[in-house]
Design an enzyme around this catalytic site. Structure first.
Site, PDB file in Angstrom:
ATOM      1  N   GLU A  70      -8.784  -5.119   6.372  1.00  0.00           N
ATOM      2  CA  GLU A  70      -8.937  -4.060   7.380  1.00  0.00           C
ATOM      3  C   GLU A  70     -10.227  -4.222   8.175  1.00  0.00           C
ATOM      4  OE1 GLU A  70      -8.891   0.052   5.989  1.00  0.00           O
ATOM      5  OE2 GLU A  70      -8.932   0.742   8.066  1.00  0.00           O
ATOM      6  N   ASP A  90      -7.092  -3.656   1.770  1.00  0.00           N
ATOM      7  CA  ASP A  90      -7.719  -2.438   2.291  1.00  0.00           C
ATOM      8  C   ASP A  90      -8.792  -2.066   1.281  1.00  0.00           C
ATOM      9  OD1 ASP A  90      -8.536  -0.084   3.312  1.00  0.00           O
ATOM     10  OD2 ASP A  90      -6.535   0.696   3.720  1.00  0.00           O
ATOM     11  N   ILE A  92     -11.031   0.307   1.165  1.00  0.00           N
ATOM     12  CA  ILE A  92     -10.969   1.737   0.824  1.00  0.00           C
ATOM     13  C   ILE A  92      -9.812   2.325   1.613  1.00  0.00           C
ATOM     14  CG2 ILE A  92     -12.121   3.974   0.885  1.00  0.00           C
ATOM     15  CD1 ILE A  92     -14.774   2.669   0.622  1.00  0.00           C
ATOM     16  N   ASP A  93      -8.711   2.578   0.950  1.00  0.00           N
ATOM     17  CA  ASP A  93      -7.622   3.280   1.611  1.00  0.00           C
ATOM     18  C   ASP A  93      -7.836   4.762   1.327  1.00  0.00           C
ATOM     19  OD1 ASP A  93      -5.279   3.346   3.219  1.00  0.00           O
ATOM     20  OD2 ASP A  93      -4.190   3.959   1.425  1.00  0.00           O
ATOM     21  N   THR A  95     -10.347   6.323   3.671  1.00  0.00           N
ATOM     22  CA  THR A  95     -11.771   6.365   4.046  1.00  0.00           C
ATOM     23  C   THR A  95     -12.196   7.797   4.403  1.00  0.00           C
ATOM     24  OG1 THR A  95     -11.664   4.095   4.827  1.00  0.00           O
ATOM     25  CG2 THR A  95     -13.502   5.408   5.637  1.00  0.00           C
ATOM     26  N   ASP A 220      -2.654  -0.997   4.600  1.00  0.00           N
ATOM     27  CA  ASP A 220      -2.448   0.283   3.896  1.00  0.00           C
ATOM     28  C   ASP A 220      -1.237   0.211   2.965  1.00  0.00           C
ATOM     29  OD1 ASP A 220      -4.464   1.641   5.436  1.00  0.00           O
ATOM     30  OD2 ASP A 220      -3.023   1.883   7.070  1.00  0.00           O
TER      31      ASP A 220
HETATM   32  C1  IPD Z   1      -5.476   5.471   6.342  1.00  0.00           C
HETATM   33  C2  IPD Z   1      -4.873   6.217   5.183  1.00  0.00           C
HETATM   34  C3  IPD Z   1      -4.181   7.472   5.691  1.00  0.00           C
HETATM   35  C4  IPD Z   1      -3.136   7.164   6.721  1.00  0.00           C
HETATM   36  C5  IPD Z   1      -3.697   6.341   7.839  1.00  0.00           C
HETATM   37  C6  IPD Z   1      -4.376   5.096   7.297  1.00  0.00           C
HETATM   38  P1  IPD Z   1      -7.696   4.025   5.867  1.00  0.00           P
HETATM   39  O1  IPD Z   1      -6.075   4.271   5.890  1.00  0.00           O
HETATM   40  O2  IPD Z   1      -3.943   5.418   4.500  1.00  0.00           O
HETATM   41  O3  IPD Z   1      -3.530   8.125   4.623  1.00  0.00           O
HETATM   42  O4  IPD Z   1      -2.667   8.382   7.262  1.00  0.00           O
HETATM   43  O5  IPD Z   1      -2.606   5.980   8.685  1.00  0.00           O
HETATM   44  O6  IPD Z   1      -4.908   4.340   8.355  1.00  0.00           O
HETATM   45  O7  IPD Z   1      -8.149   4.021   7.280  1.00  0.00           O
HETATM   46  O8  IPD Z   1      -8.305   5.120   5.078  1.00  0.00           O
HETATM   47  O9  IPD Z   1      -7.814   2.676   5.226  1.00  0.00           O
END
Ligand code: IPD
Length: 281
Positions: A70, A90, A92-93, A95, A220
């Site tokens: 990411e 990813d 930190i999924d 964030t 993700d």
């Molecule tokens: C996000 C999370 C979130 C989702 C977003 C993602 P990130 O990833 O998974 O739940 O709604 O579409 O982008 O930015 O925290 O790695």
């Protein structure tokens, strides 16, 4: 070759655990928040530190492997899935959860060969839940086998989704019209953990019957997609077609019945693909 992938998976699990320690430690301190595509698309130094930690370690052990990460993509690396062994990361999924200390934050590591996921590792660091799946070998949480819910009546189902990070009013309208349609099926409830990876693990665990979202990215959902399918679930596009990990749209469900019922209610839109060439300035 099979053993090579098992070695890679063992390494991914060890790295996810180490990354989780970094995340938990960072939560004890102030988090410096920066933004990416817009003011609500957040990134922290911890996202970058964890991604570097994972990629450097994998490069040392598997020097020929490729990466889609990411934060590397945010820094300008191309996001193209080839047939080569590729780690999809990813760091930190969730964030936004991390920034607010909302307690669902995951490290997500998927591994693809010939554009097919071979293993997926999602470590929900604050719950200390290590979700793993290896193609053909089932899905597990902390070593216990996972199985999707057997409930195929959507009216007795719990559905997970997210609002995403676009604040474009047209996109928000589509998200709300889908949400309204799904709620009014009616379903028992709609929930969202704030991380796509954890939402998918909740499908795999049988806690929710399905998860759908438009606007996610390949990093993700790559690992989670294998965890869902190895737990007996199904994956499809929000229009009912085949899942395309680069399309930024996904339905992950316990069954084709529930997935196809949801698809009817989703007011679909197509965000720019993850592998779209960068826009010329
Ligand atoms: C996000 C999370 C979130 C989702 C977003 C993602 P990130 O990833 O998974 O739940 O709604 O579409 O982008 O930015 O925290 O790695």
């Amino acid at each position: 070759m099979a053993d090579d992938w098992q070695n890679a998976m063992d390494h991914a699990v060890a790295l996810a655990r180490r990354a989780g320690e970094v995340v938990r430690e960072a939560l004890q301190h102030d988090r410096k928040v920066m933004t990416k595509s817009c003011s609500v698309d957040l990134v922290t130094q911890t996202d970058q530190k964890v991604e570097t930690l994972i990629i450097q370690s994998v490069k040392e052990k598997f020097p020929t492997h490729r990466f889609i990460g990411e934060e590397s993509v945010a820094a300008g690396e191309v996001c193209v899935l080839t047939d080569s062994p590729t780690w999809i990361i990813d760091p930190i999924d969730g964030t936004t959860n991390f920034v607010h200390a909302f307690p669902f934050v995951a490290v997500s590591i998927g591994f693809s060969v010939n554009k097919q996921m071979q293993f997926g590792v999602v470590y929900s660091c604050l719950e200390d839940k290590m979700y793993t799946a290896r193609r053909g070998n089932g899905a597990f949480c902390n070593g216990e086998p996972l199985q999707v819910s057997q409930q195929e009546d959507v009216k007795k189902s719990m559905i997970a989704t997210e609002f995403g990070s676009s604040r474009d009013p047209e996109v928000v309208d589509k998200i709300f019209s889908s949400l309204r349609n799904v709620l009014c099926i009616p379903v028992h409830g709609v929930r969202g953990a704030g991380t796509a990876a954890v939402n998918m693990c909740l499908v795999a665990s049988g806690c929710v019957e399905a998860y759908y979202e438009m606007g996610i990215h390949v990093w993700d959902v790559a690992a989670g997609s294998l965890i869902v399918s190895e737990a007996g679930g199904v994956l499809m596009d929000v229009d009912g077609g085949e899942l395309d990990l680069m399309s930024r749209r996904i339905v992950a469900a316990n069954s084709r019945t529930v997935a196809e019922r949801l698809v009817i209610e989703i007011d679909a839109f197509s965000p720019p693909r993850d592998d779209a060439p960068p826009l010329k300035p």
